[in-house]
Design a protein around this motif. Structure first.
Motif, mmCIF file in Angstrom:
data_model
loop_
_atom_site.group_PDB
_atom_site.id
_atom_site.type_symbol
_atom_site.label_atom_id
_atom_site.label_comp_id
_atom_site.label_asym_id
_atom_site.label_seq_id
_atom_site.Cartn_x
_atom_site.Cartn_y
_atom_site.Cartn_z
ATOM 1 N N TRP A 83 32.370 34.528 45.512
ATOM 2 C CA TRP A 83 34.385 34.720 45.160
ATOM 3 C C TRP A 83 35.090 32.623 45.368
ATOM 4 N N LEU A 84 34.712 32.425 46.644
ATOM 5 C CA LEU A 84 35.709 30.525 45.854
ATOM 6 C C LEU A 84 35.363 29.748 44.672
ATOM 7 N N ALA A 85 33.818 30.098 44.251
ATOM 8 C CA ALA A 85 33.204 29.366 43.413
ATOM 9 C C ALA A 85 33.796 30.163 42.345
ATOM 10 N N GLY A 86 34.397 30.954 41.953
ATOM 11 C CA GLY A 86 34.508 31.366 40.538
ATOM 12 C C GLY A 86 36.373 31.618 41.242
ATOM 13 N N VAL A 87 37.063 31.088 41.890
ATOM 14 C CA VAL A 87 38.361 30.699 42.120
ATOM 15 C C VAL A 87 38.080 29.368 41.772
ATOM 16 N N ALA A 88 37.583 28.415 41.823
ATOM 17 C CA ALA A 88 37.732 27.313 41.138
ATOM 18 C C ALA A 88 37.587 26.860 40.135
ATOM 19 N N SER A 89 36.193 27.895 39.343
ATOM 20 C CA SER A 89 37.055 27.688 37.955
ATOM 21 C C SER A 89 38.031 28.597 37.156
ATOM 22 N N GLY A 90 38.581 28.912 38.397
ATOM 23 C CA GLY A 90 40.062 30.007 37.095
ATOM 24 C C GLY A 90 39.574 31.683 37.182
ATOM 25 N N ASP A 91 38.979 31.770 37.650
ATOM 26 C CA ASP A 91 38.552 32.754 38.213
ATOM 27 C C ASP A 91 38.750 33.826 38.967
ATOM 28 N N LEU A 92 39.032 35.132 39.132
ATOM 29 C CA LEU A 92 40.134 35.223 40.250
ATOM 30 C C LEU A 92 38.521 36.258 40.713
ATOM 31 N N GLY A 93 37.540 36.717 40.043
ATOM 32 C CA GLY A 93 36.500 38.143 40.131
ATOM 33 C C GLY A 93 37.167 39.259 39.389
ATOM 34 N N VAL A 94 36.439 39.930 39.872
ATOM 35 C CA VAL A 94 36.575 41.677 39.207
ATOM 36 C C VAL A 94 37.131 43.094 40.014
ATOM 37 N N SER A 95 38.506 43.134 40.519
ATOM 38 C CA SER A 95 38.925 44.504 41.846
ATOM 39 C C SER A 95 37.898 45.472 41.277
ATOM 40 N N ARG A 96 37.350 45.624 42.304
ATOM 41 C CA ARG A 96 35.815 46.901 42.121
ATOM 42 C C ARG A 96 37.244 48.395 42.057
ATOM 43 N N SER A 97 38.088 48.134 42.503
ATOM 44 C CA SER A 97 39.171 49.597 43.082
ATOM 45 C C SER A 97 39.841 49.740 41.371
ATOM 46 N N PHE A 98 40.368 48.941 40.622
ATOM 47 C CA PHE A 98 40.831 48.539 39.929
ATOM 48 C C PHE A 98 40.047 49.278 38.514
ATOM 49 N N ARG A 99 38.936 48.134 38.461
ATOM 50 C CA ARG A 99 37.437 48.143 37.590
ATOM 51 C C ARG A 99 37.936 47.299 36.374
ATOM 52 N N LEU A 100 39.614 45.734 37.086
ATOM 53 C CA LEU A 100 39.632 45.081 36.277
ATOM 54 C C LEU A 100 39.421 43.782 36.917
ATOM 55 N N PRO A 101 39.765 42.597 35.776
ATOM 56 C CA PRO A 101 39.793 41.488 36.056
ATOM 57 C C PRO A 101 40.877 41.273 37.243
ATOM 58 N N VAL A 102 41.093 40.622 38.238
ATOM 59 C CA VAL A 102 41.804 40.461 39.163
ATOM 60 C C VAL A 102 42.770 39.957 39.131
ATOM 61 N N GLY A 103 43.309 38.706 38.177
ATOM 62 C CA GLY A 103 44.403 38.082 37.771
ATOM 63 C C GLY A 103 45.268 39.462 36.589
ATOM 64 N N GLN A 104 44.822 40.394 35.681
ATOM 65 C CA GLN A 104 44.596 40.777 35.312
ATOM 66 C C GLN A 104 45.681 41.650 35.867
ATOM 67 N N VAL A 105 45.475 42.563 36.652
ATOM 68 C CA VAL A 105 46.636 43.570 38.036
ATOM 69 C C VAL A 105 47.087 42.238 38.583
ATOM 70 N N ILE A 106 46.710 41.176 38.988
ATOM 71 C CA ILE A 106 48.124 41.052 39.719
ATOM 72 C C ILE A 106 49.331 40.985 38.182
ATOM 73 N N ALA A 107 49.031 40.099 37.157
ATOM 74 C CA ALA A 107 49.612 39.324 36.530
ATOM 75 C C ALA A 107 50.479 40.644 35.821
ATOM 76 N N GLU A 108 50.212 42.244 35.567
ATOM 77 C CA GLU A 108 50.982 43.396 35.319
ATOM 78 C C GLU A 108 51.606 43.025 36.039
ATOM 79 N N ARG A 109 51.396 43.471 37.999
ATOM 80 C CA ARG A 109 52.158 43.693 38.559
ATOM 81 C C ARG A 109 53.223 42.685 39.212
#
Length: 332
Positions: A83-109
């Protein structure tokens, strides 16, 4: 003269911001690591939340393949490092609960949470300044006693209780405002719809933060009214309104600004509770859903976001005090 004053103060503010930013990085890392470790200690298996009721009909092979794809069988340190490696590259990962990219979930809400918190903050500041100033101005009078009594009584009432009372009175009882949601069922998110649904949660969140602010403004203004420069203003024959608003109030507002920075954590917590009660489509639902699903990437991102909000709020309050009062030294 103004250039000589602004130069050093600007450098002080710049150094203050730089020191806080350097301090913020390890704090955010510690928060993210702590969230991962706490989630790993949870007795809940994320696979059940991921599948929902379908877990009872899924085959063992499908479940094993899903666990491997999500990395659930990896150690928590491996998941954290990924997860930290992904954050360093601008990728927050994929949410298991929403089955969407974490960044997309945060951006929408996040915009809806910022809207709610911003309006609630304006409500809290306006109520605190008006009621606190009037209570101090009419010290010992009926208004002062009523405001002080209500303020002390409401200090121990959590926001979700105020939310339930507000729904019972203004929605179910009087029918003035909608109960929950962003819009009426099936209605588009127009300005009128959002505004009507925003009134009650924003008022509840704002009022829940008001008691401490009112009592603080009242106490600070009473202290300022006893200072020498205020006595001098009265001796010059100035009207009482001028003495209070132009001489005493500016002095009382400096500690009020600092207090606003310390109230940011309470505001964040209150926003989570209020959003949950009013089904407001902000970050709160994501927090609850991610917690129940032991969603490492989402939990870590939201926790870091909340921590960053607290740090930014504290920094903004300190910067405002440094700029407003030349006697304050920006020591970080």
């Amino acid at each position: 003269m103004s250039t000589l004053v602004r130069g050093p103060r600007g450098r002080e503010v710049g150094l203050l911001v730089a020191r806080r930013l350097v301090f913020a990085v390890p704090v955010l890392v510690v928060v993210a690591v702590g969230v991962f470790l706490l989630a790993a200690a949870s007795p809940f298996d994320p696979i059940y939340q991921y599948y929902g009721v379908d877990v009872f009909t899924a085959t063992a092979e499908d479940i094993a393949a899903t666990r491997a794809r999500l990395g659930l069988d990896d150690s928590v340190l491996t998941q954290l490092g990924r997860w930290l490696a992904g954050v360093a590259s601008g990728d927050l990962g994929v949410s298991r609960s929403f089955r969407l990219p974490v960044g997309q979930v945060i951006a929408e809400r996040l915009p809806w949470t910022l809207l709610l918190v911003s309006v609630a903050l304006v409500v809290a500041v306006v109520l605190a300044l008006v009621a606190g100033v009037l209570a101090a101005w009419r010290h010992g009078g009926l208004f002062d006693r009523v405001v002080t009594g209500i303020g002390h009584a409401m200090e121990g009432i959590p926001p979700f209780v105020l939310a339930l009372v507000a729904i019972a009175v203004f929605s179910l009882g009087l029918g003035w405002l909608p109960v929950a949601g962003l819009t009426d069922a099936g209605a588009p998110a127009t300005f009128d719809q959002v505004a009507r649904h925003l009134v009650l949660p924003a008022l509840v969140l704002g009022v829940s933060q008001t008691p401490w602010l009112i009592l603080h403004v009242r106490g600070s203004l009473l202290g300022a009214l006893g200072q020498d420069h205020v006595a001098g203003a009265r001796a010059r024959g100035l009207t009482e309104s001028t003495v209070v608003l132009r001489h005493a109030l500016p002095t009382a507002l400096l500690p009020f600004v600092t207090l606003m920075g310390t109230r940011i954590p309470e505001l964040v917590t209150g926003a989570v509770l209020v959003e949950t009660v009013f089904s407001w489509p902000g970050i709160a639902e994501a927090v609850v859903t991610a917690a129940l699903a032991v969603d490492f990437p989402m939990l870590a991102a939201l926790s870091v976001l909340a921590t960053a909000a607290v740090l930014v709020g504290s920094l903004a309050a300190d910067v405002a005090v440094v700029l407003a009062d030349p006697r304050v030294v920006a020591d970080g």
